[in-house]
Design a protein around this motif. Structure first.
Motif, PDB file in Angstrom:
ATOM      1  N   ILE A  44       0.858  -1.182   0.000  1.00 27.69           N
ATOM      2  CA  ILE A  44       0.000   0.000   0.000  1.00 27.69           C
ATOM      3  C   ILE A  44       0.895   1.233   0.000  1.00 27.69           C
ATOM      4  CG2 ILE A  44      -1.896  -1.154   1.195  1.00 27.69           C
ATOM      5  CD1 ILE A  44      -0.993   0.176   3.783  1.00 27.69           C
TER       6      ILE A  44
ATOM      7  N   ASN B 167      -3.576   4.640   8.455  1.00 26.83           N
ATOM      8  CA  ASN B 167      -4.003   3.449   9.186  1.00 26.83           C
ATOM      9  C   ASN B 167      -3.391   3.411  10.578  1.00 26.83           C
ATOM     10  OD1 ASN B 167      -5.539   2.583   7.009  1.00 26.83           O
ATOM     11  ND2 ASN B 167      -3.971   1.186   6.224  1.00 26.83           N
TER      12      ASN B 167
ATOM     13  N   GLU C 161      -1.298   5.800   2.917  1.00 27.51           N
ATOM     14  CA  GLU C 161      -2.322   4.906   3.463  1.00 27.51           C
ATOM     15  C   GLU C 161      -1.850   4.270   4.761  1.00 27.51           C
ATOM     16  OE1 GLU C 161      -4.762   2.923  -0.174  1.00 27.51           O
ATOM     17  OE2 GLU C 161      -2.587   2.575  -0.213  1.00 27.51           O
TER      18      GLU C 161
END
Length: 326
Positions: free
Chosen positions: A313, A321, A317
């Motif tokens: 990813i 997260n 991202e």
């Protein structure tokens, strides 16, 4: 001491910092008999709390400094830069506590104060306030992975600086090149990130903020790694290793990353890279439990970078997260 080391990295440094705050004059607020003395009492404890990363205590002393100035208007006018600094430290602390909502409100309060004072300040005075405000805003975009917005904000700041330079005839520069480099890194603009990192690296003989100097060199290697310029990486790895060995201030994570990058120069398959990243992430999870090691992750989320590699990813991202876990 803070401007030299930036953070404490071992028990000896922590003991030295704690000894300063235990001096009799700073041991109790009852010794602060005037508003100016109260300011210095809370200011000293505020700086101590920042160095040892006691954020709840830091917020408390920021609020107390602000109250001293709000209750003493003449003192505020005479020492306005300290009032603004308390606002800035409060906002920065909320950023590091990952309190996005309150951090945004604190930044708005700081911005409103800047607008109110701009007409009355000299260019030199205003630049000091601009510098502090801009630095904290950039950290906000960096920590919360708002990289696209952060890059737009850099453009706004550069426009503001052009006006300041025109007014003063001096060449002011943007603050926190490291933070700007992080924003460009998050946007995958590694060459731009490297340009800003070299603004730090090219003054490497300075003894101030060794933490930022060291981290800038580690981030430089990560940028080159992302660019897959292996010859350049090999060349810079040696230079970075010599610098860090000379300073003798390596975090374990920095040492592990250096070894990781050295090993990667010998790899030829994606499987080799992935196994290395998985192993490194396991080691980092343990390091984040160490009081002296966890501080480095406030500057750059190395675990998020490794997650982006192992889970395929983007770094942006991965950071977002991670932020959801706070």
């Amino acid at each position: 001491m803070f401007f030299k080391i930036g953070t404490v990295r071992n028990p000896t440094e922590l003991k030295q910092v704690n000894a300063l705050i235990k001096l009799k004059v700073l041991s109790s607020e009852k010794f602060a008999l005037t508003p100016w003395a109260k300011f210095w009492y809370h200011y000293s404890h505020k700086i101590h709390a920042w160095i040892i990363r006691d954020y709840n205590k830091l917020i408390y002393h920021c609020d107390e400094v602000l109250q001293v100035f709000l209750q003493n208007k003449e003192l505020k006018r005479a020492h306005y830069v300290h009032y603004l600094q308390a606002l800035e430290h409060r906002a920065r602390t909320l950023v590091h506590m990952h309190n996005e909502g309150e951090a945004k409100e604190a930044l708005r309060a700081l911005s409103n104060e800047m607008i109110h004072q701009r007409k009355n300040a000299s260019t030199e005075e205003f630049f000091k306030w601009f510098n502090a405000s801009a630095e904290t805003e950039l950290w906000y975009y960096h920590v919360f992975a708002l990289y696209a917005d952060g890059e737009k904000h850099i453009a706004v700041l550069e426009k503001e600086l052009k006006e300041l330079n025109k007014r003063s005839g001096r060449n002011y520069e943007l603050p926190t090149p490291f933070c700007i480099a992080c924003i460009y890194f998050g946007n995958k603009k590694y060459k731009k990130a490297i340009t800003w990192l070299h603004k730090i690296i090219n003054v490497s003989e300075s003894e101030e903020r060794l933490d930022i100097q060291v981290l800038s060199r580690i981030l430089l290697l990560l940028c080159i790694f992302e660019m897959k310029d292996w010859d350049y990486l090999a060349n810079q790895w040696g230079a970075v290793y010599r610098f860090l060995a000379k300073k003798k201030r390596l975090y374990k994570i920095e040492s592990i990353l250096l070894d990781c990058i050295r090993q990667s120069l010998k790899f030829h398959s994606s499987d080799q890279f992935k196994k290395m990243f998985q192993r490194l992430r396991s080691e980092i999870i343990l390091l984040k439990k160490d009081y002296f090691e966890k501080i480095i992750f406030e500057y750059f989320d190395f675990e998020a970078w490794l997650i982006s590699k192992t889970e395929s990813i983007t770094f942006e991202e991965a950071v977002r997260n991670q932020n959801k876990m706070y």
